[in-house]
Design a protein around this motif. Sequence first.
Motif, PDB file in Angstrom:
ATOM      1  N   ALA A  26      31.600   8.523  41.712  1.00 37.83           N
ATOM      2  CA  ALA A  26      30.933   9.813  41.522  1.00 37.83           C
ATOM      3  C   ALA A  26      30.849  10.674  43.015  1.00 37.83           C
ATOM      4  CB  ALA A  26      30.329   9.531  40.696  1.00 37.83           C
ATOM      5  N   TRP A  52      21.663  12.928  33.185  1.00 36.41           N
ATOM      6  CA  TRP A  52      22.838  12.056  32.800  1.00 36.41           C
ATOM      7  C   TRP A  52      22.706  11.599  31.384  1.00 36.41           C
ATOM      8  CZ3 TRP A  52      26.878  11.291  34.947  1.00 36.41           C
ATOM      9  CH2 TRP A  52      27.904   9.418  35.177  1.00 36.41           C
ATOM     10  N   ASP A  55      27.728   9.049  27.720  1.00 37.90           N
ATOM     11  CA  ASP A  55      28.431   9.236  27.713  1.00 37.90           C
ATOM     12  C   ASP A  55      29.247   9.305  28.816  1.00 37.90           C
ATOM     13  OD1 ASP A  55      28.501   8.698  24.726  1.00 37.90           O
ATOM     14  OD2 ASP A  55      28.690  11.188  24.998  1.00 37.90           O
ATOM     15  N   GLY A  56      28.665   8.920  29.562  1.00 32.66           N
ATOM     16  CA  GLY A  56      29.036   8.752  31.391  1.00 32.66           C
ATOM     17  C   GLY A  56      29.333  10.364  32.031  1.00 32.66           C
ATOM     18  N   TYR A  57      28.207  11.532  31.096  1.00 31.58           N
ATOM     19  CA  TYR A  57      29.223  13.055  32.575  1.00 31.58           C
ATOM     20  C   TYR A  57      27.284  13.682  32.925  1.00 31.58           C
ATOM     21  CZ  TYR A  57      33.596  13.021  30.114  1.00 31.58           C
ATOM     22  OH  TYR A  57      34.751  12.286  28.855  1.00 31.58           O
ATOM     23  N   LYS A  73      29.554  19.746  30.000  1.00 28.33           N
ATOM     24  CA  LYS A  73      29.306  18.059  29.730  1.00 28.33           C
ATOM     25  C   LYS A  73      30.589  18.372  31.160  1.00 28.33           C
ATOM     26  CE  LYS A  73      27.540  15.451  26.412  1.00 28.33           C
ATOM     27  NZ  LYS A  73      28.293  14.788  25.610  1.00 28.33           N
ATOM     28  N   ASP A  75      32.882  15.902  34.889  1.00 24.88           N
ATOM     29  CA  ASP A  75      32.609  14.872  34.595  1.00 24.88           C
ATOM     30  C   ASP A  75      32.121  14.120  36.656  1.00 24.88           C
ATOM     31  OD1 ASP A  75      34.490  12.643  36.446  1.00 24.88           O
ATOM     32  OD2 ASP A  75      35.407  12.471  34.441  1.00 24.88           O
ATOM     33  N   THR A  77      33.528  12.338  38.178  1.00 20.66           N
ATOM     34  CA  THR A  77      34.188  11.793  39.888  1.00 20.66           C
ATOM     35  C   THR A  77      35.427  13.108  39.625  1.00 20.66           C
ATOM     36  OG1 THR A  77      35.348  10.851  38.185  1.00 20.66           O
ATOM     37  CG2 THR A  77      34.459   9.360  38.793  1.00 20.66           C
ATOM     38  N   THR A  78      35.365  14.056  38.992  1.00 17.81           N
ATOM     39  CA  THR A  78      36.193  14.927  38.990  1.00 17.81           C
ATOM     40  C   THR A  78      35.371  16.297  39.461  1.00 17.81           C
ATOM     41  OG1 THR A  78      37.294  15.285  36.901  1.00 17.81           O
ATOM     42  CG2 THR A  78      37.792  13.859  38.034  1.00 17.81           C
ATOM     43  N   ASP A  80      35.105  18.110  36.688  1.00 18.70           N
ATOM     44  CA  ASP A  80      35.778  18.622  35.278  1.00 18.70           C
ATOM     45  C   ASP A  80      35.004  19.334  34.633  1.00 18.70           C
ATOM     46  OD1 ASP A  80      38.178  19.196  37.339  1.00 18.70           O
ATOM     47  OD2 ASP A  80      39.215  17.618  36.405  1.00 18.70           O
ATOM     48  N   ARG A  82      34.409  18.752  30.890  1.00 14.39           N
ATOM     49  CA  ARG A  82      34.760  18.081  28.914  1.00 14.39           C
ATOM     50  C   ARG A  82      34.966  19.345  28.263  1.00 14.39           C
ATOM     51  NH1 ARG A  82      31.721  12.892  26.388  1.00 14.39           N
ATOM     52  NH2 ARG A  82      33.336  12.941  24.615  1.00 14.39           N
TER      53      ARG A  82
END
Length: 83
Positions: A26, A52, A55-57, A73, A75, A77-78, A80, A82
């Motif tokens: 991340a 946090w 759902d991982g966002y 939301k 992401d 790792t990116t 971006d 959602r």
Amino acid sequence: MITAALVAALVPATAMAKDTPPPADAMKLSEVISALEERVGDELSHIDEIDWDEDGYWEIEYVRTDGAQVEVKIDPTTGDARN
């Protein structure tokens, strides 16, 4: 009594989901915020809340200069948003 037992059984599962950290690859939270600030630009008044999401966002609530409240939301790792 059944309701109390059901609630007691669900609470640990919910707590475990919330305690799940962002993935190892991340972005730093400061980088996510910087990307959001750059994307929203001069329309950003302030960031109200960051959480946090299970759902991982990253769930970020911010207020635009026109007073509109926005929730996105992101992401982890990116960076971006959602949809």
